[in-house]
Enzyme design. Structure first.
Site, PDB file in Angstrom:
ATOM      1  N   GLY A 157      -5.703  11.849  -6.919  1.00  0.00           N
ATOM      2  CA  GLY A 157      -4.965  12.276  -5.745  1.00  0.00           C
ATOM      3  C   GLY A 157      -3.657  11.503  -5.669  1.00  0.00           C
ATOM      4  N   GLN A 169       3.701   8.002  -1.525  1.00  0.00           N
ATOM      5  CA  GLN A 169       3.540   7.153  -2.716  1.00  0.00           C
ATOM      6  C   GLN A 169       4.660   7.365  -3.738  1.00  0.00           C
ATOM      7  OE1 GLN A 169      -0.853   8.263  -3.228  1.00  0.00           O
ATOM      8  NE2 GLN A 169      -0.776   6.134  -3.908  1.00  0.00           N
ATOM      9  N   HIS A 197      -8.635   8.994   1.906  1.00  0.00           N
ATOM     10  CA  HIS A 197      -7.718   8.001   1.326  1.00  0.00           C
ATOM     11  C   HIS A 197      -6.272   8.520   1.376  1.00  0.00           C
ATOM     12  CE1 HIS A 197      -6.780   4.771  -1.786  1.00  0.00           C
ATOM     13  NE2 HIS A 197      -5.721   5.560  -1.891  1.00  0.00           N
ATOM     14  N   GLU A 198      -6.074   9.779   0.974  1.00  0.00           N
ATOM     15  CA  GLU A 198      -4.711  10.346   0.942  1.00  0.00           C
ATOM     16  C   GLU A 198      -4.179  10.554   2.356  1.00  0.00           C
ATOM     17  OE1 GLU A 198      -3.415  10.068  -1.810  1.00  0.00           O
ATOM     18  OE2 GLU A 198      -5.240  10.000  -3.016  1.00  0.00           O
ATOM     19  N   HIS A 250      -2.625   7.528   3.636  1.00  0.00           N
ATOM     20  CA  HIS A 250      -1.271   7.295   3.118  1.00  0.00           C
ATOM     21  C   HIS A 250      -0.223   8.003   3.984  1.00  0.00           C
ATOM     22  CE1 HIS A 250      -1.671   4.898  -0.470  1.00  0.00           C
ATOM     23  NE2 HIS A 250      -2.563   5.707  -1.024  1.00  0.00           N
ATOM     24  N   CYS A 282      -6.339   2.476  -5.873  1.00  0.00           N
ATOM     25  CA  CYS A 282      -5.155   3.102  -5.289  1.00  0.00           C
ATOM     26  C   CYS A 282      -4.016   2.963  -6.284  1.00  0.00           C
ATOM     27  CB  CYS A 282      -4.800   2.416  -3.971  1.00  0.00           C
ATOM     28  SG  CYS A 282      -3.312   3.090  -3.214  1.00  0.00           S
ATOM     29  N   LEU A 283      -3.348   4.056  -6.576  1.00  0.00           N
ATOM     30  CA  LEU A 283      -2.248   4.004  -7.547  1.00  0.00           C
ATOM     31  C   LEU A 283      -1.110   3.107  -7.052  1.00  0.00           C
ATOM     32  CD1 LEU A 283      -2.131   7.750  -8.684  1.00  0.00           C
ATOM     33  CD2 LEU A 283      -3.209   5.813  -9.838  1.00  0.00           C
TER      34      LEU A 283
HETATM   35 ZN    ZN Z   1      -3.785   5.139  -2.491  1.00  0.00          ZN
END
Ligand code: ZN
Length: 191
Positions: free
Chosen positions: A47, A52, A131-132, A135, A89-90
């Site tokens: 995702g 991000q 999670h997204e 963000h 998390c990226l």
């Molecule tokens: Zn993340």
């Protein structure tokens, strides 16, 4: 042309802001999503939320193995249950932390065609959605930790940042010299 976008990492203020509603799903949004998919698959992650990549719009892309999907202006209608799930998390590369969140989420929003979508998600899918969505509100998984664990994780993050600074190669770029790419990539991340 699709482009790989730089993923913003922890410490970047853009990750701490609330993203704005998407008012029109146009070609610009479609191109942004194309770029976000390229970036997400490259990372690799399952995702990726627009903040991000530095875009403060309420949308995220995901692929939990059933193909690429886009969620625009997502809203949580309901959640229930509780589940601990190890997240990455990226935007916080190299960190995998068990996070407690709702087990199931009922979410509404729009897809890239502008059609209403309305579904329930649990397991990995539910986790990706929650999670997204965080963000989009400037919330990171670290904020979901109890204060003591958060302190520990922050210490570890600082240690990793110091280590990365130490081993950062200082290579002068000579025209015509072969370009070597850093081999380090973030481990599997939710997004
Ligand atoms: Zn993340």
């Amino acid at each position: 042309m699709m482009a790989l976008l730089p993923i913003r990492t922890f410490g970047d203020p853009v990750l701490r802001q609330r993203a704005a509603e998407v008012t029109e799903i146009d070609g610009k949004i479609a191109r942004l999503c194309d770029d976000m998919f390229v970036t997400m698959y490259d990372a690799p992650g399952v995702g990726l939320a627009a903040p991000q990549v530095g875009i403060l719009k309420r949308l995220f892309v995901y692929d939990i193995g059933d193909g690429p999907e886009v969620m625009v202006n997502p809203v949580i209608a309901e959640t229930d249950g509780e589940l601990e799930f190890e997240e990455g998390c990226l935007s916080i590369p190299g960190m995998h932390i068990p996070i407690v969140r709702a087990e199931r989420v009922h979410v509404t929003g729009r897809n890239l065609d502008g059609n209403d979508v309305d579904f329930e998600a649990d397991d990995l899918f539910g986790r990706v959605v929650l999670h997204e969505l965080d963000h989009l509100d400037g919330v990171l998984m670290l904020d979901r930790l109890d204060p003591d664990t958060r302190k520990q994780v922050m210490r570890e993050l600082r240690r990793m940042a110091d280590l990365a600074a130490e081993i950062e190669p200082v290579t002068p770029v000579t025209p015509g010299a072969p370009v070597t790419q850093a081999a380090s990539k973030p481990a599997f991340g939710l997004g």
